[in-house]
Design an enzyme around this catalytic site. Structure first.
Site, PDB file in Angstrom:
ATOM      1  N   CYS A 131       0.811  -1.223   0.000  1.00  0.00           N
ATOM      2  CA  CYS A 131       0.000   0.000   0.000  1.00  0.00           C
ATOM      3  C   CYS A 131       0.841   1.269   0.000  1.00  0.00           C
ATOM      4  O   CYS A 131       0.292   2.375   0.009  1.00  0.00           O
ATOM      5  CB  CYS A 131      -0.951  -0.019   1.194  1.00  0.00           C
ATOM      6  SG  CYS A 131      -2.146  -1.378   1.100  1.00  0.00           S
ATOM      7  N   HIS A 148      -9.767   2.301   1.699  1.00  0.00           N
ATOM      8  CA  HIS A 148      -8.329   2.107   1.490  1.00  0.00           C
ATOM      9  C   HIS A 148      -8.101   1.609   0.059  1.00  0.00           C
ATOM     10  O   HIS A 148      -8.347   0.438  -0.256  1.00  0.00           O
ATOM     11  CB  HIS A 148      -7.803   1.106   2.511  1.00  0.00           C
ATOM     12  CG  HIS A 148      -6.316   0.989   2.536  1.00  0.00           C
ATOM     13  ND1 HIS A 148      -5.489   1.532   1.570  1.00  0.00           N
ATOM     14  CD2 HIS A 148      -5.474   0.387   3.430  1.00  0.00           C
ATOM     15  CE1 HIS A 148      -4.238   1.266   1.850  1.00  0.00           C
ATOM     16  NE2 HIS A 148      -4.201   0.577   2.985  1.00  0.00           N
ATOM     17  N   HIS A 160      -1.542   7.901   6.581  1.00  0.00           N
ATOM     18  CA  HIS A 160      -1.961   6.608   6.053  1.00  0.00           C
ATOM     19  C   HIS A 160      -3.363   6.286   6.579  1.00  0.00           C
ATOM     20  O   HIS A 160      -4.259   6.014   5.810  1.00  0.00           O
ATOM     21  CB  HIS A 160      -0.942   5.542   6.448  1.00  0.00           C
ATOM     22  CG  HIS A 160      -1.055   4.278   5.675  1.00  0.00           C
ATOM     23  ND1 HIS A 160      -1.010   4.231   4.303  1.00  0.00           N
ATOM     24  CD2 HIS A 160      -1.205   2.978   6.084  1.00  0.00           C
ATOM     25  CE1 HIS A 160      -1.127   2.976   3.884  1.00  0.00           C
ATOM     26  NE2 HIS A 160      -1.250   2.203   4.951  1.00  0.00           N
TER      27      HIS A 160
END
Length: 447
Positions: free
Chosen positions: A185, A361, A320
């Site tokens: 990610c 996400h 994040h």
């Protein structure tokens, strides 16, 4: 190494700047303006699982009834046009297009739009040494290549991660460096970091960089149901006490990078300057997928040194913020030890947020979407809220941390005519990426 720059904030000729950008995100978002509208309107674009992908939704729904597995909510962020593609427009045969991972199709489409956004005709690139750096992850699209089927002959190139970037360079006819990056990610922010460094080193004069995720299977929901790291209510509650896990989503973002001197010569609009970026790894000591605060602190310090920017100059951090009970507090404490400590010493606070609370996400695309959010905020001089922020985590002392969550739309003042923002992204393989961007009002006038 600290890069030379003007004390006034005006970009030096050799600074790497962003001159174009494009996105696709859940909720029918296909332009940066639409992306901004979702953020500004405090909307959440999470929806139900797609019913047209052949996923075993009955199996997903039943996982929570098995000991050791978390219930999987019928929730995620999905691209409306993940399957939409005009192969002939890009000179691709329909048979080959079917075998192509949708990440290749969406990545190509968004890169094309980013070039158009910068004022560059994609059809003029043939023979140019443009760089292409794309972040992507395996998402299990299509049948196994070991099975004899009607798609054989195209499946290797169609399913290869290398072809996510390679497809863009091939269709455009670019001869410059071409890399697909998989740091989990952190992939798209790592790709932007590599592209900026490639330009600085003279490997290419300019580049497209970003990332894409389109889920070819339900694998991420199954895996995280076993890890008990999925949101129980289908909302990504970044940095909150009620956070129970993340919500998986799809998305794509691409930025066009070049030196400031080249941008000025071509008359390109400069959206912002990549002051500095860095990557590192968590090392050993904890499980591979568990983030480490010390590594994040080192990464932030290194990025600031490379950028030639003081921590107190950064007034917005796009974190994040996956909404997990382990990762978010670790990240916040690292931010408090660096940016927060500097802000407290200066008698101010640094704003923190995450657009995962809006879109979920987006995995390999998450970092570049965070960068585009910061640039969009700087352009408009406004901060946009992180959703569900009325319940901040009690894992840090917010009053003493120097941090604050953005809870409503409000002005983002420029300090000396410049707004500095930072973006973080962390990968499941232990890779971390951080970037500092500056937007100078003297250099950027909205068209």
């Amino acid at each position: 190494m600290t890069l030379p720059r003007s004390d006034t904030g005006t970009y030096a000729d050799d600074d790497v700047v962003v001159v174009g950008m494009a996105v696709e995100a859940p909720g029918g978002v296909s332009t940066v303006d639409q992306f901004w509208e979702v953020l500004h309107a405090e909307r959440e674009t999470i929806g139900r699982f797609p019913r047209d992908r052949g996923w075993r939704l009955d199996r997903l729904a039943s996982l929570g009834r098995t000991e050791g597995w978390r219930t999987v909510s019928d929730a995620g962020g999905f691209l409306d046009e993940a399957a939409a593609f005009d192969p002939r427009f890009f000179g691709i045969t329909p048979r080959e297009a079917i075998a192509m991972d949708p990440q290749q199709r969406v990545g190509l489409r968004v890169a094309w739009r980013a070039l158009e956004n910068s004022g560059i005709d994609p059809e003029s690139i043939d023979g140019d040494e443009m760089g292409c750096f794309m972040g992507a992850m395996i998402t299990e699209y299509g049948p196994s290549m070991s099975t004899v089927n009607e798609h054989n002959g195209y499946q290797l190139s169609g399913s290869s991660l290398s072809a996510v970037a390679g497809r863009i360079s091939h269709v455009l006819g670019s001869l410059g460096p071409c890399l697909t990056v998989d740091t989990g990610c952190a992939a798209s922010l790592t790709a932007v970091h590599l592209a900026a460094n490639s330009i600085r080193l003279g490997e290419c004069d300019w580049a497209v960089a970003g990332g894409v995720t389109v889920m070819g299977s339900e694998m991420m929901f199954v895996e995280f149901a076993k890890n008990n790291a999925l949101s129980v209510d289908g909302h990504c509650r970044s940095y909150t006490a009620s956070a129970s896990g993340t919500v998986w989503s799809e998305g794509a973002g691409v930025v066009v990078l070049e030196r400031a001197s080249r941008a000025r010569l071509a008359g390109h609009r400069i959206h912002g300057c990549i002051r500095g970026s860095a990557t590192n790894h968590n090392g050993s000591g904890a499980a591979l997928a568990v983030p480490r605060g010390e590594s994040q602190v080192r990464l932030i310090d290194r990025t600031l040194r490379v950028a030639g920017v003081r921590a107190e100059q950064v007034s917005l951090i796009e974190g994040h913020g996956t909404g997990t009970q382990v990762g978010d507090p670790i990240e916040l404490n690292a931010l408090a030890r660096t940016y927060g400590a500097a802000a407290s010493a200066a008698g101010t606070r640094v704003d923190v947020g995450s657009c995962k609370s809006n879109f979920g996400h987006t995995q390999a695309a998450a970092g570049v979407l965070g960068l585009i959010k910061v640039l969009a905020c700087a352009d408009r001089g406004e901060l946009v809220p992180t959703l569900h922020a009325d319940d901040p985590t009690d894992e840090i002392d917010w009053d003493r941390s120097g941090l604050r969550l953005v809870e409503k739309v409000r002005p983002w003042p420029a300090e000396g005519g410049v707004r500095h923002g930072a973006v973080s992204a962390f990968g499941i393989g232990g890779s971390n990426a951080h970037l500092v961007v500056a937007v100078d009002e003297k250099e950027y006038a909205r068209a």
